[in-house]
Structures are given as structure tokens and as C-alpha cells.
Design a protein around this motif. Structure first.
Motif, PDB file in Angstrom:
ATOM      1  N   SER A 294       2.608  39.679  35.848  1.00 20.45           N
ATOM      2  CA  SER A 294       3.069  41.078  35.805  1.00 20.45           C
ATOM      3  C   SER A 294       1.865  41.994  35.863  1.00 20.45           C
ATOM      4  O   SER A 294       1.048  42.013  34.935  1.00 20.45           O
ATOM      5  CB  SER A 294       3.858  41.337  34.516  1.00 20.45           C
ATOM      6  OG  SER A 294       5.040  40.591  34.497  1.00 20.45           O
ATOM      7  N   THR A 321       0.091  38.939  31.904  1.00 19.38           N
ATOM      8  CA  THR A 321       0.387  40.364  32.043  1.00 19.38           C
ATOM      9  C   THR A 321      -0.920  41.135  31.990  1.00 19.38           C
ATOM     10  O   THR A 321      -1.761  40.862  31.126  1.00 19.38           O
ATOM     11  CB  THR A 321       1.321  40.830  30.907  1.00 19.38           C
ATOM     12  OG1 THR A 321       2.568  40.135  31.041  1.00 19.38           O
ATOM     13  CG2 THR A 321       1.575  42.316  30.964  1.00 19.38           C
ATOM     14  N   THR A 331       6.277  42.275  27.764  1.00 19.80           N
ATOM     15  CA  THR A 331       6.733  41.084  28.493  1.00 19.80           C
ATOM     16  C   THR A 331       6.702  39.873  27.558  1.00 19.80           C
ATOM     17  O   THR A 331       6.114  39.918  26.489  1.00 19.80           O
ATOM     18  CB  THR A 331       5.835  40.787  29.710  1.00 19.80           C
ATOM     19  OG1 THR A 331       4.516  40.516  29.240  1.00 19.80           O
ATOM     20  CG2 THR A 331       5.780  41.970  30.665  1.00 19.80           C
ATOM     21  N   SER A 350      -2.350  37.784  28.089  1.00 14.64           N
ATOM     22  CA  SER A 350      -2.263  39.198  28.427  1.00 14.64           C
ATOM     23  C   SER A 350      -3.639  39.820  28.378  1.00 14.64           C
ATOM     24  O   SER A 350      -4.520  39.379  27.624  1.00 14.64           O
ATOM     25  CB  SER A 350      -1.301  39.929  27.496  1.00 14.64           C
ATOM     26  OG  SER A 350      -1.792  39.901  26.184  1.00 14.64           O
ATOM     27  N   SER A 358      -0.356  46.219  26.259  1.00 10.72           N
ATOM     28  CA  SER A 358       0.278  44.962  26.625  1.00 10.72           C
ATOM     29  C   SER A 358       0.901  44.349  25.379  1.00 10.72           C
ATOM     30  O   SER A 358       0.226  44.188  24.357  1.00 10.72           O
ATOM     31  CB  SER A 358      -0.786  44.025  27.204  1.00 10.72           C
ATOM     32  OG  SER A 358      -0.271  42.740  27.322  1.00 10.72           O
TER      33      SER A 358
END
Lengths: 469, 343
Positions: A294, A321, A331, A350, A358
């Protein structure tokens, strides 16, 4: 012989380009029963689907926005166009039959080239409609069905669609599932017959071109007993100064001893509210693998969910992410162990930089029926500056003694020693940091086909540009 | 009175999981002030009023206790001197404690909440502690008994530069125990070492809400939650470590170890790390499962039955908390309690 991959100089221009919507059909902005019925008429829905849309709209009005995630008060449904159709006539299996600007869009995104090089079939959606769909003859000859969902709804698989569509993600699940049920358009249907192995991946690519529009595609995949499939989903949009919305829905049915890998490289523009729902159910001995990157959107709520419903069903989730300036990406994943001897393995990473937020959010649930289940989770977060934020919010929800559950989480920064070492080998500080971040993401890129791993590393390099000073 | 939401997690998640908070239905008319605490050491009955850290149970709980008891009991240790406070509560009793550990002093608070079936009623307590620079605060909270009513203990502490806070919470029984801690590590090099030991059984519910905020540089926190769940009990552990911007060089570590002894238990764990500072290390590890077959087989081969082994292991986990209690009287009481009635 080893081959080196040389990466072209990369820039956001690969994704951030746009065309005017001349002669496009649009519904009015906002959401009401008239708009939903107009979409239903435009798409030639059967009666049950029209009724389902109206039922979903009622659920949408009943349900509340989440009170626990990122702020979405900047999303105003009254400003969103929920259906916009390019002016040309329908879907085609030939790229050269597409109107110039649409063909050019997908060529710039590299989709036709990827299809020629490494895919068994491609579906391409432009705004609200699938404009291109094709599957290799030898794959179709195996009985594999890969088509747009609207065609499937009216063809020989109509009953199968009706018995699976939004059964895994009911429209009552949450507000944006209800919204999806009311205004969904486009997306793909895949059916892999018993025992068939699709050796090279299928891909759907979703492009949202229009400012202020929403995209609500529905992906429905059924991998029958003993079959296997790798499905790739990509998405992007040009950046506008108005909010765009993506509220798609993915429903995946992995039957007994079947295997499905679902890979996503998400690179929506940074004005996008990405409120997507993905859910899989896995029967006895089946395997579901998620690989997820992502990178885009302004706000994301994205938690692929797996229900391990059959004995010895397994799930792996590998996700990364990357949240940069102006992004709040929430996420993670959810898994429900509801059958004996099921297993899940979770690797989540992340990265936050330039004020990005995040959040890794997850839930591992073991029901009383999930005896003998095992779950391990490993979550790592990297903070690249002191302006950003990184949160980890996992839930372990265990309802039986006969389960082994492990969870580890770590938050930290890039070590100065590592940067110093790489700089002593001749790299600039920016390059050194980009290399370390790429290495941090390595466990995800290893799960992707080479071309997509390269794209993911390109996106990381793009995000890391100007990260010093 | 209507029920109130307490022990709310700072970063809520999916409501469907039912984990974001718990509820308490208080009956203020049935509650009365607990008898005075015992003290050993000199103290001032004055504490600065500008305490800003909310209790772990939340603002609604603090407001409730302020309505029942408008005035908190206040104790302030003398600089560089020790002060021991023994605090015992029984069913139907409520207390508000406001404490200050003066610079360089060692303040020890031992709280026992002794519920019993013979005299039912809730036990409610709200404790605020200001730990001044270089002070050392030791808090021991023991919740015991077989009451069907809830016991709720809220804790808030503000640690200034070089202050050290040790917390030990021991839960031996009770149908509904609600506790936690909200520790604000404000000062540079301030630290928290918290250990929660519990056994939960029958239909009992245990609800824990821990929040540790790192604001000072090089602040350190360590939290261990360890216990066993049996029968049809339910346990929720919310553990949040937050690194605020500026808390450079800080380290936070959270470990949970849960032994599941019945297929009907319900365990919920939310180990949260919130991070707004680049230069920190935050770690969490959780291990949740049943007794391994290998260990059980080995121990059974030495003679004891499975039930005895479970009892021994559960007691051993609780006894590991004894060495953290700096009060021989309390240690002796607890040892006797565990030996006489390990369940």
C-alpha cells in the motif's frame, strides 16, 4: 546466465496524468434512491440485483462511519459521482479497439506489455466500467472463466454469481460495504474449475481518471477443489485537489485443497479515500496467500480478512505500507480460525516519513471450534523522521485453550551505523536510506512476480526521493 | 445509576470485538468511605492539586468517586525519607488517594482489596501519584476474594526526572476485577517496571487497561502480564505504550504470557504501540497457549496428577511476584494465603 535489471529514472508522471471526460455518461453527484436506480437501469441489472442495491442503500443510511480509525470527515458523499462511464461502446478483448486516451492510459501504465510478457489474462477498468478483458486461449481451454462481473451476471454463471455475491461481505457489514452494495460497478469474475492449475497470473487493473468520482468495482473469485490461481490487482489514479473515493469489494472463495494467491500493488493518488473491503473463506486444506503493498491514497482503511472455515486451512499475509506526507494509512489484516488445526502466518511492515501516519491494525480470532490452531504474527515499523507517526494496534481474541498464538511487534529507526557503512561504500545518504528501506520491504517484494517487485521498489525509490534535508 | 464506560483503550479498534472498554454499574448509595490507611514513616497531609494525568479507569470513574468522596486522602513523603502506606478495602468501601513521593524519597503503597461472599458490595479506589525527581515509588495492589460484585482500581502516576516507579498487581480472585495503570513518564530517564500476575477461573472477568506514555528522553518502561485462565473465565488485557515526540532514546517493552487451562476461556489481548518519535525502541511479545504436552508428560512422570501440576504451576507464577514486594508483613500474608488456598 544472470540478468541484471536496469531501472529507468522514475517519476510520479507514470501514474499522475489525466484526460478530459468528453462525452462520458455520469450520474449526479451524491447518493439517493434515484441515483441508485439509474445505475441499476444503466447496467441492466436483474430484478434481484436492483432490489439488493436498494436494500444496501437503506443499510448505508442506517450504519455509522467508523469511530475508531483515521478521520474521513473530508469525504463528502454529496460531492461524489458514483457512476461515470467512458463514452465508447462497451468492453473489448483488443487493446487497439479502445478509444485513444484510454488505450494510451493503460500503455503508459505498462499493462499491455505486462500482459504480453507474463500474464494469463487481463481485465482493465476505467472509471466505473471494465473496458478491456481478455484471457489466453489455452487458459480458457482449461475451463477457466475470467470475465467482467456484469457479463457473468447475465451469462451461464448467473446463478453462481447470485449465490456468492456479497455473501462473504454482507452489505450490513459496515457503512462502506453498504455503499458498495448500492452503487457497485465493474470488477471481475474468475472461476477456476476443480483440479485446474493456472500457472501464470491473471491481473485486474483499476484506473480512476475522473475528479470527484468514486470507483466501486467488485471482484469475485472462486477457486474450486484442488485448483490454484495467482491473481494480481493494481490500481492508480491522477491526483486532483478534490476527494476521490474507492470502495471496492473483493470476495474470494477457496475451496477444499485449493490455493489462491492474491497480490496487490495499490498506488492510488494522494487525494483518494481508499475504503476497500477484501475477504476470503478457505475450506478444508485450502491455502490463501495475501501479498499487499500500500503506497497511495490520502486515507486508507484496508484489512484483508480470511475465514479459515475448513480443517487444516492455512493463510499467510505479507504486507507493507508506506505512508508519506499527507497520508494516513490504516492497514492490516484479520483472520478467523473457525475450524480445527488451521494456521496463519502474518508478516507486516510499515514505513512512515515526512509526516505520514501508518497504522497496523489486526485481529486474530480463534473460535471454540478452532482447536489445534496456530498463529504467528510479526510486525515491524520503521520511522524515517520525527515528524511522522507509526502505530500498531493488534488484537488477539482467543476462545479455546487448544491454540498456540504468538505475536511480536517492533518499532524503530534506521541505524546510523548501517547508513554510515553504505556511505563508506560510495552511496549518498539518500541512496543509502533508500537501499535500507528497500531491504526492509524485501520480504514483501519476494512474494511478488519480478515485474511487480520492480514496480514496488520503484515506488519506494520514488517515495524516498528528497528524504534527506 | 446508569452504567459508565471505564478502562477505555486510548486507540480504539473494531467495536464488534467488544474490547474497547468495559462497563461498571455503580451504586453510590451502598458505598462508604474505607477505614483509614496505616502508615509507617513521617508524612505531610498535603499534595499539590495540579495533577493532570487521568486515571487508568477514565474520567467518568474519577468523577464518580469525587461525587462519593469529595475529598481525597493526601500523603506526601518527606525528601529522602521512606513512607509506607498500607491500604485495605472491603466490600462496599471506596477510597481516593492522592500521593506525592518527594524528591529522593521512597514511597511504598500496599493495597489489598479483599472481597468476600459474606459481605457483598463493590470496591472502588482511585489512586494518583506524583513521583518527584529521583524518587522511587513502589505500588503493590492485591485483589482477592470471591465476591460476585466488581472491584475497580484506577491508578495514575506522573514520573518526573529520574523517578522510578515499580508496580506489582496480583489478582487472586473475584468475579469482576477492573484495574490498570496510566503512567506518564514525563521526566528524562524516568522509568516504570510493572508486573501483573493473575489467576482467573469460574465465570470471573478480569479487565486490565495499562497506558504508558513516554515524554521524557531516555525514559524506560517494562510491563509483564502473566497469568492463567481456567473454567469459563474472561480476561481482557489492553496494554498501550506511547512514545510522544521528543522522547528520544526511550525504550518500551511489553510482554504477555497467558496459560490457557480450559477450552471455555475467553482471552483478549490488545498490545498497542503508538509512536511519534523516531529515535525509540518499542517491542511487544505475546505468547498465548496451553500447557505443552511434553512438559505435562514430564511432570506427571514425577508423580503428581494433572490437576496438581496445574495448581503448582499457577501458584509458582503468582509466587514469583513475592520478591517484588518490599513489605515483609504483606509477603507473609500472601505466602500464607497462597499456601492455604492456592485456588
Amino acid at each position: 546466465m544472470n540478468e541484471k535489471t536496469y531501472l529507468d529514472e522514475i517519476s510520479h508522471s507514470r501514474y499522475d496524468f489525466r484526460y478530459a471526460e468528453d462525452n462520458y455518461f455520469k450520474v449526479d453527484q451524491g447518493l439517493n434512491e434515484d441515483i441508485v436506480l439509474e445505475i441499476s437501469r444503466e447496467k441492466g441489472d436483474p430484478d434481484w440485483m436492483r432490489d439488493f442495491r436498494i436494500h444496501s442503500l437503506k443499510q448505508y443510511h442506517r450504519l455509522s462511519v467508523p469511530d475508531w480509525g483515521p478521520d474521513i470527515s473530508g469525504l463528502h458523499m454529496e460531492d461524489i459521482i458514483t457512476y461515470i462511464r467512458p463514452g465508447h461502446a462497451g468492453m473489448t478483448p483488443k487493446w487497439n479497439e479502445l478509444p485513444g486516451e484510454i488505450r494510451e492510459t493503460f500503455e503508459r501504465l505498462g499493462i499491455p506489455q505486462a500482459e504480453r510478457d507474463s500474464l494469463a489474462g487481463v481485465g482493465a477498468q476505467y472509471d466505473s466500467e471494465i473496458v478491456y478483458h481478455n484471457v489466453r486461449e489455452e487458459v480458457a481451454a482449461q475451463g477457466v472463466v475470467y470475465t467482467d462481473l456484469e457479463s457473468a451476471l447475465h451469462g451461464p454463471y448467473a446463478d453462481m454469481i447470485r449465490s456468492h455475491f456479497m455473501h462473504l461481505v454482507p452489505c450490513t457489514d459496515h457503512k462502506f460495504a453498504a455503499l458498495h452494495g448500492a452503487v457497485w460497478s465493474g470488477g471481475s469474475f474468475v472461476y477456476v474449475p476443480k483440479g485446474v492449475s493456472v500457472d501464470i497470473p491473471l491481473q485486474s487493473y483499476f484506473r480512476l481518471n475522473a475528479p470527484g468520482a468514486g470507483q466501486f468495482e467488485h471482484t469475485l473469485i472462486i477457486v474450486d477443489e484442488g485448483a490454484s490461481l495467482h491473481f494480481i490487482e493494481g490500481c492508480s489514479a491522477p491526483k486532483y485537489n478534490v476527494a476521490n473515493l474507492h470502495a471496492g469489494c473483493v470476495e474470494l472463495y477457496v475451496e477444499k485443497n485449493a490455493h489462491l494467491r492474491y497480490s496487490t500493488i495499490e498506488n492510488w493518488s494522494k487525494n483518494m479515500y481508499n475504503l476497500n473491503t477484501k475477504r476470503a473463506v478457505v475450506k478444508e486444506g485450502g491455502l490463501m496467500e495475501w501479498a499487499s503493498g500500500s503506497f497511495g491514497s490520502h486515507v486508507s482503511y484496508l484489512y484483508p480478512t480470511t475465514i479459515l472455515a475448513g480443517a487444516k486451512a492455512k493463510m499467510t499475509y505479507t504486507g507493507i505500507t508506506f505512508a508519506g506526507a499527507g497520508q494516513n494509512l490504516d492497514t492490516g489484516m484479520k483472520v478467523v480460525h473457525s475450524a480445527p488445526d488451521t494456521a496463519s502466518v502474518i508478516h507486516a511492515k510499515s514505513i512512515s516519513k515526512s509526516g505520514g501516519i501508518s497504522t497496523y491494525r489486526s485481529a486474530v480470532t480463534v473460535t471454540p471450534a478452532g482447536t489445534g490452531s496456530k498463529s504467528t504474527a510479526n510486525c515491524e515499523s520503521l520511522m524515517l523522521d520525527d515528524q511522522s507517526r507509526s502505530d500498531t494496534i493488534p488484537v488477539l481474541n482467543i476462545n479455546t485453550a487448544d491454540a498456540e498464538i504468538g505475536h511480536e511487534a517492533r518499532i524503530g529507526q534506521i541505524s546510523n551505523e548501517a547508513i554510515f557503512y553504505l556511505m563508506s561504500r560510495g552511496l549518498s545518504e539518500e541512496e543509502a536510506r533508500a537501499r535500507i528501506v528497500s531491504g526492509f520491504a524485501d520480504s514483501v517484494s519476494k512474494e511478488l512476480p519480478l515485474e511487480y517487485a520492480v514496480e514496488m521498489n520503484n515506488l519506494i525509490r520514488l517515495e524516498m526521493k528528497g528524504s534527506i534535508g | 445509576m446508569n452504567s459508565i464506560e471505564i478502562n477505555r483503550i486510548p486507540s480504539p479498534t473494531w467495536n464488534k470485538l467488544g474490547i474497547n472498554h468495559t462497563t461498571l454499574s455503580p451504586d453510590p448509595s451502598s458505598l462508604c468511605h474505607a477505614r483509614p490507611v496505616e502508615t509507617e514513616g513521617d508524612y505531610f497531609p498535603i499534595v499539590p492539586a495540579d495533577f493532570s494525568v487521568p486515571g487508568s479507569a477514565g474520567a467518568a470513574f474519577t468523577r464518580l468517586l469525587e461525587e462519593i468522596l469529595p475529598k481525597a486522602e493526601r500523603f506526601s513523603s518527606l525528601p529522602e525519607k521512606p513512607l509506607l502506606i498500607r491500604d485495605t478495602l472491603f466490600p462496599g468501601q471506596v477510597r481516593r488517594l492522592s500521593l506525592r513521593a518527594a524528591r529522593g524519597s521512597h514511597l511504598i503503597l500496599i493495597t489489598r482489596c479483599l472481597a468476600s461472599s459474606s459481605s457483598d458490595g463493590q470496591i472502588l479506589e482511585d489512586v494518583q501519584i506524583l513521583a518527584e525527581a529521583a524518587s522511587h515509588v513502589t505500588i503493590v495492589q492485591i485483589l482477592d476474594g470471591n465476591s460476585q460484585e466488581k472491584t475497580a482500581v484506577s491508578l495514575a502516576a506522573d514520573a518526573q526526572e529520574d523517578a522510578k516507579i515499580d508496580v506489582t498487581q496480583i489478582v487472586l480472585g473475584g468475579a469482576g476485577n477492573i484495574l490498570g495503570g496510566n503512567i506518564f513518564l514525563r521526566g528524562n530517564r524516568s522509568s516504570l517496571d510493572a508486573a501483573i500476575h493473575y489467576q482467573c477461573r469460574a465465570d470471573h472477568e478480569l479487565d486490565l487497561n495499562w497506558v504508558i506514555s513516554h515524554a521524557g528522553q531516555k525514559s524506560e518502561s517494562r510491563i509483564l502480564a502473566q497469568g492463567s485462565l481456567n473454567d469459563r473465565c474472561k480476561k481482557v488485557f489492553r496494554g498501550t505504550i506511547e512514545f510522544l515526540r521528543g522522547a528520544a532514546g526511550s525504550v518500551g517493552e511489553e510482554t504477555e504470557d497467558v496459560l490457557l487451562l480450559s477450552d471455555e476461556v475467553h482471552n483478549q489481548t490488545v498490545p498497542v504501540i503508538l509512536c511519534s518519535e523516531e529515535n525509540v525502541q518499542g517491542n511487544h511479545g505475546a505468547s498465548i497457549g496451553r500447557l505443552s504436552d511434553e512438559l505435562l508428560y514430564y511432570l506427571q512422570s514425577r508423580g503428581p496428577s494433572k490437576e496438581d501440576i496445574i495448581r503448582l504451576l499457577t501458584a509458582a507464577r503468582l509466587k514469583s511476584a513475592l520478591r517484588r514486594i518490599p513489605d515483609s508483613e504483606t509477603v507473609q500474608w500472601l505466602q500464607q494465603r497462597l499456601n492455604e488456598n492456592p485456588d
